[in-house]
Design an enzyme around this catalytic site. Structure first.
Site, PDB file in Angstrom:
ATOM      1  N   SER A 149       0.722  -1.427   0.188  1.00 45.62           N
ATOM      2  CA  SER A 149       0.296  -0.107  -0.156  1.00 45.62           C
ATOM      3  C   SER A 149       0.848   1.411   0.100  1.00 45.62           C
ATOM      4  O   SER A 149       0.429   2.371  -0.305  1.00 45.62           O
ATOM      5  CB  SER A 149      -1.025   0.034   1.128  1.00 45.62           C
ATOM      6  N   ARG A 150       2.082   1.168   0.562  1.00 42.28           N
ATOM      7  CA  ARG A 150       2.952   2.215   0.473  1.00 42.28           C
ATOM      8  C   ARG A 150       4.563   1.995   0.369  1.00 42.28           C
ATOM      9  O   ARG A 150       4.972   0.881   0.108  1.00 42.28           O
ATOM     10  CB  ARG A 150       2.936   2.833   1.963  1.00 42.28           C
ATOM     11  N   GLY A 151       5.309   2.985   0.324  1.00 44.72           N
ATOM     12  CA  GLY A 151       6.784   2.906   0.168  1.00 44.72           C
ATOM     13  C   GLY A 151       7.308   1.510  -0.712  1.00 44.72           C
ATOM     14  O   GLY A 151       6.790   1.816  -1.761  1.00 44.72           O
ATOM     15  N   SER A 155      -4.094   0.241   5.581  1.00 45.49           N
ATOM     16  CA  SER A 155      -4.446   1.308   4.653  1.00 45.49           C
ATOM     17  C   SER A 155      -5.251   1.021   3.186  1.00 45.49           C
ATOM     18  O   SER A 155      -4.336   0.845   2.122  1.00 45.49           O
ATOM     19  CB  SER A 155      -2.962   1.964   4.254  1.00 45.49           C
ATOM     20  N   VAL A 180       0.008 -10.239   7.958  1.00 42.28           N
ATOM     21  CA  VAL A 180       0.838 -11.334   7.652  1.00 42.28           C
ATOM     22  C   VAL A 180       1.700 -11.877   8.933  1.00 42.28           C
ATOM     23  O   VAL A 180       2.520 -13.143   8.725  1.00 42.28           O
ATOM     24  CB  VAL A 180       2.349 -10.977   6.549  1.00 42.28           C
ATOM     25  N   ASN A 224       7.491  -8.270   1.926  1.00 37.49           N
ATOM     26  CA  ASN A 224       8.166  -6.733   1.891  1.00 37.49           C
ATOM     27  C   ASN A 224       7.544  -6.192   3.333  1.00 37.49           C
ATOM     28  O   ASN A 224       8.162  -5.396   3.865  1.00 37.49           O
ATOM     29  CB  ASN A 224       7.761  -5.955   0.959  1.00 37.49           C
ATOM     30  N   TYR A 273      17.443   0.243  16.525  1.00 31.56           N
ATOM     31  CA  TYR A 273      17.188  -0.375  15.566  1.00 31.56           C
ATOM     32  C   TYR A 273      17.391  -1.878  16.039  1.00 31.56           C
ATOM     33  O   TYR A 273      17.396  -2.965  15.234  1.00 31.56           O
ATOM     34  CB  TYR A 273      18.029  -0.266  14.205  1.00 31.56           C
ATOM     35  N   LYS A 326      15.722  -8.792  10.869  1.00 33.88           N
ATOM     36  CA  LYS A 326      16.281  -8.915   9.491  1.00 33.88           C
ATOM     37  C   LYS A 326      17.419  -9.819   9.490  1.00 33.88           C
ATOM     38  O   LYS A 326      17.622 -10.462   8.135  1.00 33.88           O
ATOM     39  CB  LYS A 326      16.758  -7.372   9.018  1.00 33.88           C
ATOM     40  N   THR A 347      10.419   6.955   3.086  1.00 29.57           N
ATOM     41  CA  THR A 347       9.353   6.335   3.537  1.00 29.57           C
ATOM     42  C   THR A 347       8.500   6.729   4.558  1.00 29.57           C
ATOM     43  O   THR A 347       9.270   7.248   5.575  1.00 29.57           O
ATOM     44  CB  THR A 347       9.321   4.781   3.218  1.00 29.57           C
TER      45      THR A 347
HETATM   46  N1  LIG Z   1      12.498   2.515   4.150  1.00 37.74           N
HETATM   47  C1  LIG Z   1      13.896   2.341   4.320  1.00 37.74           C
HETATM   48  O1  LIG Z   1      14.935   2.722   4.392  1.00 37.74           O
HETATM   49  C2  LIG Z   1      14.302   0.577   4.292  1.00 37.74           C
HETATM   50  C3  LIG Z   1      15.588   0.458   4.333  1.00 37.74           C
HETATM   51  C4  LIG Z   1      15.882  -1.110   4.142  1.00 37.74           C
HETATM   52  C5  LIG Z   1      14.769  -1.848   4.317  1.00 37.74           C
HETATM   53  N2  LIG Z   1      13.496  -1.535   4.224  1.00 37.74           N
HETATM   54  C6  LIG Z   1      12.350  -2.614   4.387  1.00 37.74           C
HETATM   55  O2  LIG Z   1      11.762  -2.315   3.317  1.00 37.74           O
HETATM   56  C7  LIG Z   1      10.400  -2.944   3.792  1.00 37.74           C
HETATM   57  C8  LIG Z   1       9.033  -1.819   3.197  1.00 37.74           C
HETATM   58  O3  LIG Z   1       9.804  -0.643   4.258  1.00 37.74           O
HETATM   59  P1  LIG Z   1       8.953   0.792   3.838  1.00 37.74           P
HETATM   60  O4  LIG Z   1       9.868   1.963   4.303  1.00 37.74           O
HETATM   61  O5  LIG Z   1       8.457   0.838   2.554  1.00 37.74           O
HETATM   62  O6  LIG Z   1       7.593   0.695   4.956  1.00 37.74           O
HETATM   63  P2  LIG Z   1       6.468   1.494   5.011  1.00 37.74           P
HETATM   64  O7  LIG Z   1       6.284   2.656   4.078  1.00 37.74           O
HETATM   65  O8  LIG Z   1       6.163   1.893   6.474  1.00 37.74           O
HETATM   66  O9  LIG Z   1       5.203   0.543   4.566  1.00 37.74           O
HETATM   67  C9  LIG Z   1       5.084  -0.703   5.404  1.00 37.74           C
HETATM   68  C10 LIG Z   1       4.218  -1.597   4.437  1.00 37.74           C
HETATM   69  O10 LIG Z   1       4.027  -2.704   5.178  1.00 37.74           O
HETATM   70  C11 LIG Z   1       2.534  -3.034   5.518  1.00 37.74           C
HETATM   71  N3  LIG Z   1       2.573  -3.898   6.887  1.00 37.74           N
HETATM   72  C12 LIG Z   1       2.835  -3.383   7.757  1.00 37.74           C
HETATM   73  N4  LIG Z   1       2.690  -4.478   8.754  1.00 37.74           N
HETATM   74  C13 LIG Z   1       1.923  -5.413   7.991  1.00 37.74           C
HETATM   75  C14 LIG Z   1       1.336  -6.683   8.382  1.00 37.74           C
HETATM   76  N5  LIG Z   1       1.384  -7.006   9.782  1.00 37.74           N
HETATM   77  N6  LIG Z   1       0.779  -7.259   7.664  1.00 37.74           N
HETATM   78  C15 LIG Z   1       0.543  -6.859   6.226  1.00 37.74           C
HETATM   79  N7  LIG Z   1       1.062  -5.718   5.927  1.00 37.74           N
HETATM   80  C16 LIG Z   1       1.850  -4.804   6.938  1.00 37.74           C
HETATM   81  C17 LIG Z   1       1.881  -1.836   5.732  1.00 37.74           C
HETATM   82  O11 LIG Z   1       0.498  -1.793   5.163  1.00 37.74           O
HETATM   83  P3  LIG Z   1      -0.530  -0.778   5.688  1.00 37.74           P
HETATM   84  O12 LIG Z   1      -0.181   0.689   4.898  1.00 37.74           O
HETATM   85  O13 LIG Z   1      -1.843  -1.089   5.503  1.00 37.74           O
HETATM   86  O14 LIG Z   1      -0.494  -0.382   6.898  1.00 37.74           O
HETATM   87  C18 LIG Z   1       2.834  -1.224   4.370  1.00 37.74           C
HETATM   88  O15 LIG Z   1       2.032  -1.305   2.923  1.00 37.74           O
HETATM   89  C19 LIG Z   1      10.439  -3.488   5.207  1.00 37.74           C
HETATM   90  O16 LIG Z   1      10.707  -4.819   4.906  1.00 37.74           O
HETATM   91  C20 LIG Z   1      11.544  -2.403   5.463  1.00 37.74           C
HETATM   92  O17 LIG Z   1      12.153  -3.344   6.924  1.00 37.74           O
HETATM   93  C21 LIG Z   1      13.310  -0.082   4.321  1.00 37.74           C
END
Ligand SMILES: NC(=O)c1ccc[n+]([C@@H]2O[C@H](COP(=O)([O-])OP(=O)(O)OC[C@H]3O[C@@H](n4cnc5c(N)ncnc54)[C@H](OP(=O)(O)O)[C@@H]3O)[C@@H](O)[C@H]2O)c1
Length: 254
Positions: free
Chosen positions: A15-17, A40, A65, A91, A154, A161, A192
């Protein structure tokens, strides 16, 4: 040109990011998309509209999930609607940023359940559908530098992770000879919703240009999606149980 026409891809947390960017990138390459979200709905629907406008088939499924029954129901839906699954991107993640001394059992379990155990449930439930994949099925999990580096606030997420990357390697060992690839994309800092909440986020984003070797060109969700696209394509058929780091070079130096 990567062509994923006729492939069916499920992306958790789309849904996001980064999940949203990945769903769009895979759809641009021709895949039909199952978008997962947990809270969302409106955001997920907007992503679905973008994908439908490309002429792709798209479904939106609410599932937490971290809950095995939700994951099972989601895969039953995929089986009924699509009949198979070619690509699974794990993800979704959560966990909160907190000092380890104040982390509770509940915090620990919630982080591990959403960030690690979910991959196990997703693959267990998807396995019969992945076995029906047209070509090699692709499973990709999204990790972060926290799997091998210590970052402020973290501790819980980084621990999850590290476990996630180990889980993918063991899946590669156990199922890699069944026509499936299991790999990780490890992303650097991406703007994000979740990273905006990190204590000291502004300083971390300001410091990015010193850490990377890409000047003003800094990591965006679409860059991570490009790496996922490669690992979901036949170009990576011989890549198995690996972690691909996409961070502009940030992790190779102090
Ligand atoms: N952003 C970074 O700098 C970064 C760096 C390295 C790795 N990552 C990894 O990349 C991935 C995405 O991160 P992001 O920054 O894009 O996160 P984000 O913008 O916070 O988005 C999180 C997403 O996960 C969903 N979500 C959360 N809990 C859930 C659950 N229990 N069941 C189903 N969906 C769930 C949320 O859904 P809703 O919108 O419905 O709540 C949303 O779509 C993660 O694994 C994160 O650890 C991120």
């Amino acid at each position: 040109m990567i062509d994923l026409s006729n492939k069916i891809a499920l992306i958790s947390g789309a849904s996001r990011g980064i999940g949203r960017a990945t769903a769009i990138r895979l759809a641009e390459a021709g895949a039909d998309i199952v978008l997962n979200y947990v809270s969302s709905r409106e955001s997920a629907d907007r992503v679905a509209e973008e994908i439908a406008a490309m002429g792709r088939r798209v479904a939106v499924v609410r599932a937490d999930v971290s809950e095995q029954s939700d994951v099972q129901s989601m895969m039953e839906f995929v089986g009924n609607e699509f009949g198979r699954l070619d690509i699974l991107v794990s993800n979704a993640a959560s966990g909160g940023f907190r000092p380890l001394l104040s982390a509770t059992a509940r915090n620990f379990e919630a982080t591990m359940n959403t960030n690690v155990r979910a991959l196990l449930f997703l693959v267990q439930a998807a396995h019969p559908l992945l076995e029906r994949s047209l070509d090699r099925a692709k499973v990709v999990a999204i990790s972060s530098h926290g799997s091998h580096m210590a970052l402020p606030m973290y501790g819980l997420i980084g621990t999850s992770k590290a476990a996630l990357e180990s889980l993918i390697r063991h899946m590669a060992l156990e199922f890699g000879d069944q026509g499936m690839n299991f790999n990780v994309v490890q992303a650097g800092l991406v703007p994000t919703d979740s990273t905006k909440m990190i204590p000291g986020a502004d300083q971390m984003f300001d410091a990015r240009t010193d850490k990377t070797m890409t000047g003003d060109r800094q990591l965006e969700p679409s860059d991570v999606a490009d790496a996922v696209l490669y690992l979901c394509s036949p170009l990576s058929d011989l890549v198995q149980g690996q972690t691909l780091i996409i961070d502009g070079g940030a992790a190779i130096h102090i």
